[in-house]
Motif scaffolding. Sequence first.
Motif, PDB file in Angstrom:
ATOM      1  N   ALA A   6    -117.646  56.352  53.426  1.00  0.00           N
ATOM      2  CA  ALA A   6    -119.081  56.309  54.203  1.00  0.00           C
ATOM      3  C   ALA A   6    -118.564  56.097  56.570  1.00  0.00           C
ATOM      4  CB  ALA A   6    -119.951  55.980  53.780  1.00  0.00           C
ATOM      5  N   LYS A   7    -117.585  55.525  56.411  1.00  0.00           N
ATOM      6  CA  LYS A   7    -117.117  55.748  57.863  1.00  0.00           C
ATOM      7  C   LYS A   7    -117.359  57.348  58.737  1.00  0.00           C
ATOM      8  CE  LYS A   7    -113.498  53.413  60.973  1.00  0.00           C
ATOM      9  NZ  LYS A   7    -111.962  53.167  60.972  1.00  0.00           N
ATOM     10  N   GLY A   8    -118.194  56.639  60.091  1.00  0.00           N
ATOM     11  CA  GLY A   8    -117.957  58.341  60.235  1.00  0.00           C
ATOM     12  C   GLY A   8    -119.463  59.623  59.716  1.00  0.00           C
ATOM     13  N   GLU A  49    -114.936  49.796  68.536  1.00  0.00           N
ATOM     14  CA  GLU A  49    -113.811  50.228  68.907  1.00  0.00           C
ATOM     15  C   GLU A  49    -113.302  51.156  68.160  1.00  0.00           C
ATOM     16  OE1 GLU A  49    -111.743  46.993  70.430  1.00  0.00           O
ATOM     17  OE2 GLU A  49    -112.921  47.132  71.713  1.00  0.00           O
ATOM     18  N   ASP A  50    -113.689  50.573  66.251  1.00  0.00           N
ATOM     19  CA  ASP A  50    -112.869  51.894  65.396  1.00  0.00           C
ATOM     20  C   ASP A  50    -113.876  53.267  65.410  1.00  0.00           C
ATOM     21  OD1 ASP A  50    -114.970  51.152  64.351  1.00  0.00           O
ATOM     22  OD2 ASP A  50    -113.681  49.725  63.075  1.00  0.00           O
ATOM     23  N   GLY A  51    -114.977  52.676  65.908  1.00  0.00           N
ATOM     24  CA  GLY A  51    -115.572  54.462  65.271  1.00  0.00           C
ATOM     25  C   GLY A  51    -116.645  54.057  64.296  1.00  0.00           C
ATOM     26  N   THR A  52    -116.859  52.881  64.012  1.00  0.00           N
ATOM     27  CA  THR A  52    -118.098  53.005  63.190  1.00  0.00           C
ATOM     28  C   THR A  52    -119.245  52.836  63.555  1.00  0.00           C
ATOM     29  OG1 THR A  52    -116.267  51.295  61.672  1.00  0.00           O
ATOM     30  CG2 THR A  52    -118.697  51.147  61.696  1.00  0.00           C
ATOM     31  N   ALA A  73    -123.033  42.879  59.083  1.00  0.00           N
ATOM     32  CA  ALA A  73    -122.751  43.379  58.095  1.00  0.00           C
ATOM     33  C   ALA A  73    -122.328  45.376  57.415  1.00  0.00           C
ATOM     34  CB  ALA A  73    -123.845  42.407  57.814  1.00  0.00           C
ATOM     35  N   ALA A  74    -123.488  45.534  57.734  1.00  0.00           N
ATOM     36  CA  ALA A  74    -123.647  47.413  57.650  1.00  0.00           C
ATOM     37  C   ALA A  74    -122.538  47.469  58.362  1.00  0.00           C
ATOM     38  CB  ALA A  74    -124.839  47.192  57.892  1.00  0.00           C
ATOM     39  N   ALA A  75    -122.113  47.670  59.431  1.00  0.00           N
ATOM     40  CA  ALA A  75    -121.008  47.782  59.797  1.00  0.00           C
ATOM     41  C   ALA A  75    -119.488  47.512  59.345  1.00  0.00           C
ATOM     42  CB  ALA A  75    -120.790  47.543  61.644  1.00  0.00           C
ATOM     43  N   ARG A  76    -119.736  46.031  58.792  1.00  0.00           N
ATOM     44  CA  ARG A  76    -118.828  45.774  57.908  1.00  0.00           C
ATOM     45  C   ARG A  76    -118.317  46.740  56.809  1.00  0.00           C
ATOM     46  NH1 ARG A  76    -117.848  41.058  54.691  1.00  0.00           N
ATOM     47  NH2 ARG A  76    -119.840  40.324  55.207  1.00  0.00           N
ATOM     48  N   TYR A  77    -119.514  46.284  55.870  1.00  0.00           N
ATOM     49  CA  TYR A  77    -119.336  47.560  54.935  1.00  0.00           C
ATOM     50  C   TYR A  77    -118.733  48.722  55.152  1.00  0.00           C
ATOM     51  CZ  TYR A  77    -120.057  49.780  50.913  1.00  0.00           C
ATOM     52  OH  TYR A  77    -120.248  50.681  49.455  1.00  0.00           O
ATOM     53  N   LEU A  78    -119.206  49.615  56.338  1.00  0.00           N
ATOM     54  CA  LEU A  78    -119.347  50.744  56.953  1.00  0.00           C
ATOM     55  C   LEU A  78    -117.933  51.027  57.240  1.00  0.00           C
ATOM     56  CD1 LEU A  78    -122.360  52.417  58.624  1.00  0.00           C
ATOM     57  CD2 LEU A  78    -121.773  53.052  56.243  1.00  0.00           C
ATOM     58  N   SER A  79    -117.097  50.314  58.063  1.00  0.00           N
ATOM     59  CA  SER A  79    -116.000  50.446  58.801  1.00  0.00           C
ATOM     60  C   SER A  79    -115.286  50.576  57.320  1.00  0.00           C
ATOM     61  CB  SER A  79    -115.439  49.252  59.154  1.00  0.00           C
ATOM     62  OG  SER A  79    -115.271  48.058  58.292  1.00  0.00           O
ATOM     63  N   THR A  80    -115.087  50.123  56.009  1.00  0.00           N
ATOM     64  CA  THR A  80    -113.120  50.573  54.922  1.00  0.00           C
ATOM     65  C   THR A  80    -114.347  51.134  53.778  1.00  0.00           C
ATOM     66  OG1 THR A  80    -114.469  48.317  53.123  1.00  0.00           O
ATOM     67  CG2 THR A  80    -112.968  47.862  55.860  1.00  0.00           C
ATOM     68  N   SER A  81    -115.210  51.691  54.316  1.00  0.00           N
ATOM     69  CA  SER A  81    -116.143  52.648  52.922  1.00  0.00           C
ATOM     70  C   SER A  81    -115.916  54.126  52.972  1.00  0.00           C
ATOM     71  CB  SER A  81    -117.147  52.698  53.047  1.00  0.00           C
ATOM     72  OG  SER A  81    -118.284  53.519  53.779  1.00  0.00           O
TER      73      SER A  81
END
Length: 347
Positions: free
Chosen positions: A254-256, A274-277, A244-252
């Motif tokens: 804060a990613k990376g 794979e997407d770097g989150t 769930a945390a990765a899902r949030y970070l992946s589009t925020s």
Amino acid sequence: MKIRSKRYAAGAVLALVASLGLAGCGSDDSSTAGDSGGGGGGGDATTVTFLPKALGNPYFDTSDAGGKKAVDEFGGTYAEVGPDTIGPDTQVSFIDTAAQQGVNALVVSGNDPQALCDSLNAARDAGTKVVTFDSDVDPTCRDLFINQATAEGIAKVEVDMIAEQIGDSGEVAILSAAANATNQNAWIKIMEQELADNHPDIKLVDTVYGDDDDQTSFDKTAALLSDHPNLKGIISPTTVGIAAAARYLSTSDAKGKVALTGLGTPNQMRDYVEDGTVTEFALWNPGDLGYLAAYAAKALVDGDITGAEGDKFTAGELGDFEVGADATVLLGEPYRFNKDNIADFDF
């Protein structure tokens, strides 16, 4: 640790389908508290009922599929029952029903160390062997605990990973599961000490609880980033929480920028690696954990072991195991997953 790639995927899918279908129909392999399929009676086959913290959790779909594989191997009768939500006493009715049905063995991941004890001991008095796995209860309330890894090993690998990912300096937070979860609390306590002793430049600023619920964990992640604008990393020692945390970070934004690590399954986390989150996370093979728990239950039912320290038994293709102190059997050490190896695993 023995991680086996591409072995439990089909079983996990079947377990998920079965668990999602429980409300609508009966099944040969799964039942709810009100069903008659808990496994009592019916010849000499060993009846084993798995009781996860809650149904519909991918981690337990996989672990219980491993349990079913083992039960099928030794010719027993398998069932999976459980609540839809996690709570201190949400498993009690399922334990009581299993005891009434006379199942030979109950394999439980405890939601609370004490709240289940009366029902578990009543089941034991009725002749049911009680094996805990993943999350233990008070040792006086079960016959054997199948530990996925030592609490120290789990805590240290998570601290090591976050330290590496944030340069061993900065603010971090923990996104846990339920506040009463035995395993989570043990890991967090050790992580706090490990940070204090060996990582003086890392500051633990918050610990929050997502109750192993996807949306709650997602919202808690958003709140952590809002409440702590200088946050550099999140440790989530729960498969639901980290996904769930990765899902949030992946589009925020804060990613990376905000590192995320903890405990997850490769299939949950593959896209985020794979997407770097996410750079790296850890786990044991939950399928192996359920598989080992089922064979341990069989050994107890057959009288091959009693849970005494030094008892030995064979767990099918996993090989030989020995009971340690406090009637505990150890599966192995955590394994790190990252972009270099995640494609090798399917569970």
